[in-house]
Structures are given as C-alpha cells and as structure tokens.
Design a protein around this motif. Structure first.
Motif, short mmCIF file in Angstrom:
data_model
loop_
_atom_site.label_atom_id
_atom_site.label_comp_id
_atom_site.label_asym_id
_atom_site.label_seq_id
_atom_site.Cartn_x
_atom_site.Cartn_y
_atom_site.Cartn_z
N LYS A 360 -98.86 132.88 37.07
CA LYS A 360 -98.45 131.50 36.87
C LYS A 360 -99.68 130.59 36.91
N TRP A 361 -99.53 129.45 36.21
CA TRP A 361 -100.60 128.46 36.20
C TRP A 361 -100.36 127.40 37.27
N TYR A 362 -101.44 127.02 37.94
CA TYR A 362 -101.40 125.97 38.96
C TYR A 362 -102.51 124.97 38.67
N TYR A 363 -102.33 123.76 39.20
CA TYR A 363 -103.38 122.76 39.02
C TYR A 363 -103.72 122.16 40.38
N LEU A 364 -105.01 122.25 40.74
CA LEU A 364 -105.52 121.74 42.01
C LEU A 364 -106.36 120.49 41.73
N ASP A 365 -106.05 119.43 42.44
CA ASP A 365 -106.70 118.15 42.20
C ASP A 365 -108.22 118.27 42.28
N PRO A 366 -108.95 117.78 41.27
CA PRO A 366 -110.42 117.90 41.28
C PRO A 366 -111.09 117.16 42.43
N GLN A 367 -110.45 116.10 42.93
CA GLN A 367 -111.07 115.32 44.00
C GLN A 367 -110.73 115.84 45.39
N THR A 368 -109.50 116.32 45.59
CA THR A 368 -109.06 116.72 46.93
C THR A 368 -108.81 118.20 47.07
N SER A 369 -108.70 118.93 45.96
CA SER A 369 -108.35 120.36 45.93
C SER A 369 -106.88 120.62 46.28
N ILE A 370 -106.08 119.58 46.45
CA ILE A 370 -104.67 119.75 46.80
C ILE A 370 -103.89 120.22 45.57
N MET A 371 -103.02 121.20 45.77
CA MET A 371 -102.15 121.68 44.70
C MET A 371 -101.19 120.56 44.29
N LYS A 372 -101.09 120.30 42.99
CA LYS A 372 -100.27 119.22 42.50
C LYS A 372 -98.86 119.70 42.16
N THR A 373 -97.90 118.83 42.35
CA THR A 373 -96.52 119.08 41.95
C THR A 373 -96.02 117.86 41.18
N ILE A 378 -103.14 115.31 32.66
CA ILE A 378 -104.43 115.99 32.76
C ILE A 378 -105.11 115.94 31.40
N ASN A 379 -106.27 115.29 31.36
CA ASN A 379 -107.01 115.12 30.11
C ASN A 379 -106.13 114.52 29.01
N GLY A 380 -105.31 113.54 29.40
CA GLY A 380 -104.48 112.83 28.45
C GLY A 380 -103.19 113.52 28.08
N VAL A 381 -102.90 114.69 28.67
CA VAL A 381 -101.69 115.46 28.35
C VAL A 381 -100.83 115.57 29.59
N TRP A 382 -99.49 115.41 29.39
CA TRP A 382 -98.57 115.51 30.51
C TRP A 382 -98.11 116.95 30.71
N TYR A 383 -98.10 117.36 32.01
CA TYR A 383 -97.59 118.66 32.41
C TYR A 383 -96.63 118.45 33.57
N TYR A 384 -95.80 119.44 33.82
CA TYR A 384 -94.91 119.36 34.97
C TYR A 384 -95.10 120.59 35.83
N MET A 385 -95.47 120.35 37.11
CA MET A 385 -95.65 121.43 38.06
C MET A 385 -94.45 121.42 38.99
N ASN A 386 -93.75 122.54 39.08
CA ASN A 386 -92.53 122.56 39.89
C ASN A 386 -92.84 122.49 41.39
N SER A 387 -91.80 122.57 42.22
CA SER A 387 -91.98 122.37 43.66
C SER A 387 -92.89 123.41 44.29
N SER A 388 -93.03 124.57 43.68
CA SER A 388 -93.94 125.59 44.19
C SER A 388 -95.33 125.46 43.59
N GLY A 389 -95.52 124.44 42.73
CA GLY A 389 -96.81 124.18 42.13
C GLY A 389 -97.03 124.86 40.79
N ALA A 390 -96.12 125.76 40.40
CA ALA A 390 -96.30 126.50 39.14
C ALA A 390 -96.02 125.59 37.95
#
Length: 488
Positions: A360-373, A378-390
C-alpha cells in the motif's frame, strides 16, 4: 519517477539530512561543554569590552577595569526584564521541587525580599562546608545546586548556584557569576593600593552572585562568608559572617572581577502553575538541553522534557521517566505511534514523502514526518488517505458525496469510465447526478451517477440520449420529433 524509488531516495536523503540534527552522545556533549566553558572565559573579555562601549564606567588600571566589569554586569542585568531573570537551572523535577520546598522552609516568616535573601544567605553560610579536600586533590565536587544542598560539601560554584536557585525559588531575581579574585581586603579602591595584576585579572577562579533586592542589583559571596570547611575528611565548623552580603560594585571590585554569568541559556520558570523550561527571553524551549553538571541530555517539547520512547528531532529516541536521554534506536525500522500520530522509522530516523509498504501507498508529511490521513493535496493533485493512512483508489463515499480515485490515487474530475459505465465528477471531484451541461450539450446522470442513454422519462416528459450520452433535440428519433429543449 517510480514511487518506490522515490521513497528510497528520499529516505536515504533524509538520513543524510537529518544526521545533522542527531542528538550528540554524552561523551561528545561533555567535550563540547568543556570547550564552551574554556571559550566562555576567553570570550568574556570580548563580550564585556563590547558591552562597555554601550556605557563606559572606568578609565584605566586593573582595579578600574575590575570596577568597570562589575558595573557593566549589573548594567546588563538591569537592562533585562526582571521576570526573565527568575529561572531555576535544576532540570530534574523531583530535585527542583526539593529545592523549592527548602527555599520556602528557610524563608518562613519573612515578609520582604531583603529578609528572604538574608535568611537564605545565612542558612548557606551556616550549613555548607567548603571542600578543601576536593580542591587539594583535584577531585572537585559537583557544582550544581541540588548536589550542594544534598551533600552540604561543595566549592564556590556550588555555593553560588545554590544561592541563586533558592533565591529564585522565592521569586527574587538572582544570578550566579564566574570571575577572578585576589586576597586583598574590601575597600582597596585605588589602582596604586590594589594588588590586581594582569595574571590575577585574567584568571577565572571563583564564583559568587548578584541579586536584585530593594530596587537594585547587589553582589553576594556566600563562599567567602562561610567559615565551615572540610579538611582531612573532617567537617570543621567556623564562624559565618556577612562581610560580602549585599555589597556594591565599588566595594567588591577590590577583590572580585566579574567575567560572565554561569547560566545564560535559560532555565525553568513557573508558567500558569507549572514549571516550563524557557530560554533567556522567557520563551518555552523546544529542542535538546544539556545538563552540564550531571552530564544528562534532555529534549524539551514546549518547555517540558520528553519521557519514554519519543520522536525527537526526526529520530526515534528513548528517555527515562525523568526525561534523561538513554539512546537513539538506530536498530529499529517500522511503524511508530507517538502522541496519536504515526511515523515510519528507518534505522531510527523518520522518513517522509511517499512510501510503498505492505502493498500500500502512504504519505508522510515532508515537514513533520507524520503519516497523513484524509484529503491531501500533493504537488497540486488531490489524494485520499484512509484512516489507516493507506492511499485510496476507486470509489470513495466521503462527506455525503461519491468520489472516484484513479489507480494512481489521484482524484478524478470530469468524465470517468469505470465498470462499463460513464460518470461525471465535478470540479471538486464529487460525482454528479441529474442534468449536466458540459458547455456544449446536455446529459443526464441517474441517481447512481451513471450516464443515461436511450429513452428516459424525466419530470413527466420523454427525452432521448444517444450512445455518447448527449441529449437529442430539434430532430426525429424513432419517428418522434424532439423539441429544442429535447422533450418529446
């Protein structure tokens, strides 16, 4: 760029970048502190000569220079905000509370600042012992206030830091100072009569205090007013005096020359009923703090030390229950939950950016390293990360709307063909239903969002939509004339 490759590249770059912030081990910190203390003695003259350009007090000669330095220190203290002078340097919560309780006990019955300072001064000069055994052997005792209070045996730095700690604990500004001293008596005020020379003037060999009492800063030296001493393993009581209690720069300059403050970086202040570690301006500190007396390293988060396992400065670190640094967990890689946030750690260092983990793909904030939900742009494109971060793909029901996320995870807008049907997602990504005008033609999307084709009865009227979904109008279909609005 392939996301897996990107993740590995960013993670390795992260290791390189963030090792610049790696918490220094105790040996390294100890070396730095020793170096800083030596440097402080060298820089003291530079600092004071620079400060002297602000307001010059003396003219010439070594007594005059000592007077200049002492007056300049008081002048600099006078310029600072008084509330920022009241700081305790004891980092350990339990030890700090013991000292605070001691200060309150010593000053019971005192109503004025002068009475409180006098009570603390008297207690120190009557209860502490100067460690001649330590001086003669070179095995000096610790100079922190708690050690001086607990053992009752110390040298000048312990006298000075304990006096400052107890006086500050009852809300009176007090600082500990390092400087040079000579055996001349008080009152030798002329360079011709003073025995100050260049060697004595430059040698940093003593510690004492300045406290703000009665609307002005005055000097105090509990060490030289204490008659108790430890010699040949014995505690020998002497007579306490007040010769060096609350004296002016003019008097103390005959045998004291102030070089610099022992603690200038910051300390604990009482803020809204709790102790907070602040810098010298009174701002809560976030970052590493080193206790040079006890060789302990802490990491402050908004003025409070981290404890247990924590993410500190982009690293996975272990502290004890008092906040003392134990180790960096460089041998650990995997997910870490800290303060309700998730991080992915690789070799003890937090990663950031896109990561492909467990399929699965995850995204970690570049400034804080916190997993995003949730929604992430990101880079002008919208993504949706579910409650588990995937990262989500396919259909998504969120906020009372349906969205469609492409196989790449990007949010779809406009026409989408999936499952053999056409759907239309508006500019916000939400699936459209009902009538749709695309700027050239009309379409109709049923309640499921599917594009309609063929004959449909809508609002009591019949309409026809061709295979591309466009509404027919001003034409015959199956022998029926369709009006300009498309109705039969």
């Amino acid at each position: 760029m392939n996301k897996t490759l990107r993740f590995l590249l960013e993670s390795n770059f992260d290791l390189y970048r963030r090792f610049c912030y790696v918490m220094i081990d105790k040996k390294g910190v100890d070396w730095i502190v020793k170096w800083k203390r030596v440097l402080a003695a060298v820089l003291a003259g530079v600092m004071l000569s620079t400060a002297a350009s602000i307001q010059v007090f003396a003219i010439d000669g070594y007594y005059d220079r000592a007077l200049d330095d002492n007056n300049q220190q008081l002048y600099l203290l006078q310029q600072d905000q008084m509330q920022n002078q009241i700081m305790l340097i004891t980092i350990n919560d339990t030890q700090r509370q013991i000292l605070c309780n001691a200060a309150q006990s010593i000053t019971v019955g005192c109503s004025t600042d002068a009475q409180k300072v006098k009570a603390i001064y008297t207690w120190i000069t009557e209860n502490l012992y100067y460690d001649w055994d330590g001086v003669n052997s070179g095995n000096l005792p610790k100079g922190d206030p708690y050690s001086a209070y607990q053992t009752r045996v110390t040298v000048c730095e312990g006298y000075a830091t304990l006096f400052a700690e107890l006086v500050n604990a009852v809300g009176i500004p007090c600082v500990a100072l390092h400087g040079a001293s000579i055996p001349d008596p008080l009152g030798v005020r002329r360079d011709e009569a003073s025995s100050w020379d260049s060697v004595q003037y430059d040698e940093i060999d003593h510690a004492w205090n300045a406290a703000y009492v009665g609307g002005k800063w005055l000097y105090y030296d509990t060490t030289w007013d204490c008659g108790n001493q430890k010699k040949d393993g014995k505690l020998l009581m002497g007579r306490a005096t007040t010769l060096y209690y609350a004296i002016s720069a003019d008097n103390i300059s005959s045998n004291h020359r102030t070089a610099y403050r022992i603690n200038v970086d910051g300390g604990y202040r009482m803020v809204n009923g709790s102790w907070v570690y602040c810098d010298k301006t009174g701002k809560a500190v976030s970052g590493p703090v080193y206790d040079g007396y006890n060789q302990n390293l802490y990491y402050m988060d908004n003025g409070r030390p981290l404890t247990g396992y924590a993410i500190a400065n982009f690293q996975y670190v272990q502290f004890d229950t008092e906040g003392r640094y134990i180790r960096n967990l460089y041998d650990y890689s995997g997910w870490v939950k800290y303060r309700n946030d998730w991080y992915y750690v690789m070799g003890g260092i937090t990663c950031y950016g896109w990561g492909y983990l467990g399929g699965k793909w995850y995204y970690l904030d570049p400034q804080t390293s916190i997993m995003k939900t949730g929604w992430q742009k990101i880079n002008g494109v919208w993504y949706y990360m579910n409650s588990s971060g995937a990262m989500q793909t396919g259909w998504l029901w969120e906020g009372n709307h349906w969205y469609y996320l492409n196989p790449s995870g990007s949010m779809a807008t406009g026409w989408v063909y999936t499952g053999g049907e056409w759907y239309y997602m508006n500019h916000s990504g939400a699936m459209q239903t009902g009538w749709l005008w695309d700027g050239k033609d009309w379409y109709y999307l049923d309640q499921s969002g599917e594009m309609c084709v063929g004959w449909w009865k809508l609002g009591g009227k019949w309409y026809y939509f061709n295979l591309s979904g466009r509404m027919a109008h001003d034409t015959y279909v199956d022998g029926y004339w369709l009006n300009s609005d498309g109705s039969l």
